[in-house]
Scaffold this motif. Structure first.
Motif: not given
Length: 276
Positions: A201-210
């Motif tokens: 499994r892979r994740y992208a924790f993008i904060g408040d990008l959107t």
């Protein structure tokens, strides 16, 4: 994106957990372009525990014990009705977590709802020098200043090779399991954290990008007024959104404030590796 994902060798013991610390209400009209005013969105404030044999990290800190006072310190236009849950600190204690394992809190950025929980976490704060300057210069959000006092600040530099379309990266453990890239649009030192787990499994924790998944799945920016109020560089936000949109079928995208992004990430309800 059509190529293979970067090689990663996460250790078998590596795990992630979500630690929901509360929610607050925001109308969809203020969250995504085209959102309805009558549509109220419950914005999540959630920390992520990343367990790794070389040391654990929290991604963001969520609401803290002093969250009510933190909200009161904000300008009136930034205050929203909120519901508090247990702090990240209390959730760690509830499972007997060994705090000596915790390397620190890795901040996606320094806004109040990502740092409030530092008031009860006596661990180093990991952030870029750019984000530290951003927080110091802020005139509308003094929460980071109040909760970071007496904390060690560990500044890091993102100067490694390109990663998934982002020009530079930092591989925290050197095995591709936790990779940080610069996304300096929402704030001048914002980051995105990519996670690779041993089960693939892979994740992208993008904060408040959107703020909501609609921004990725529907290619919807924040409303114009909110872009002007909330983002430091709207053009950079747009470029980074395009990069994440290109990856959405290859990994799980987690905007910090959309509970839908956390689906499938286990809660910290049983003793994890590293408990006493």
């Amino acid at each position: 994106m059509t190529g293979t994902l970067p090689v990663a060798s996460p250790p078998a013991e590596m795990m992630i957990f979500q630690l929901p610390t509360g929610t607050y209400l925001t109308r969809a009209a203020f969250a995504v372009t085209g959102g309805a005013f009558a549509d109220q969105r419950s914005f999540a404030s959630t920390a992520i525990l990343v367990q790794h044999p070389k040391g654990d990290l929290l991604i963001d800190a969520g609401f803290g014990a002093g969250a009510d006072a933190h909200i009161e310190s904000l300008p009136s236009y930034r205050r929203s009705p909120h519901d508090r849950a247990e702090t990240a600190s209390a959730q760690l204690d509830a499972v007997g977590y060994d705090r000596q394992r915790l390397l620190g809190v890795l901040l996606t950025h320094s806004h109040w709802d990502h740092v409030s929980g530092l008031d009860s976490l006596d661990v180093p704060i990991w952030m870029t020098a750019e984000e530290r300057r951003y927080a110091a210069d802020s005139t509308s959000d003094s929460v980071f200043d109040s909760v970071s006092r007496n904390h060690e600040i560990r500044e890091f530099t993102i100067d490694g090779p390109a990663y998934l379309g982002f020009p530079r990266s930092l591989d925290i453990h050197g095995d591709g399991s936790v990779v940080v890239v610069s996304a300096a649009g929402h704030t001048t030192g914002s980051i995105i954290v990519f996670i690779a787990l041993p089960d693939g499994r892979r994740y992208a924790f993008i904060g408040d990008l959107t703020w909501q998944l609609d921004g990725i799945t529907g290619r919807l920016e924040k409303p114009l007024l909110m872009r002007k109020l909330a983002d430091s560089d709207t053009k950079q936000v747009r470029r980074d959104m395009e990069r994440i949109i290109a990856l959405q079928d290859r990994l799980q995208v987690v905007p910090a404030h959309d509970a839908r992004g956390y689906v499938g990430i286990p809660l910290l309800v049983t003793s994890p590796v590293g408990s006493r």
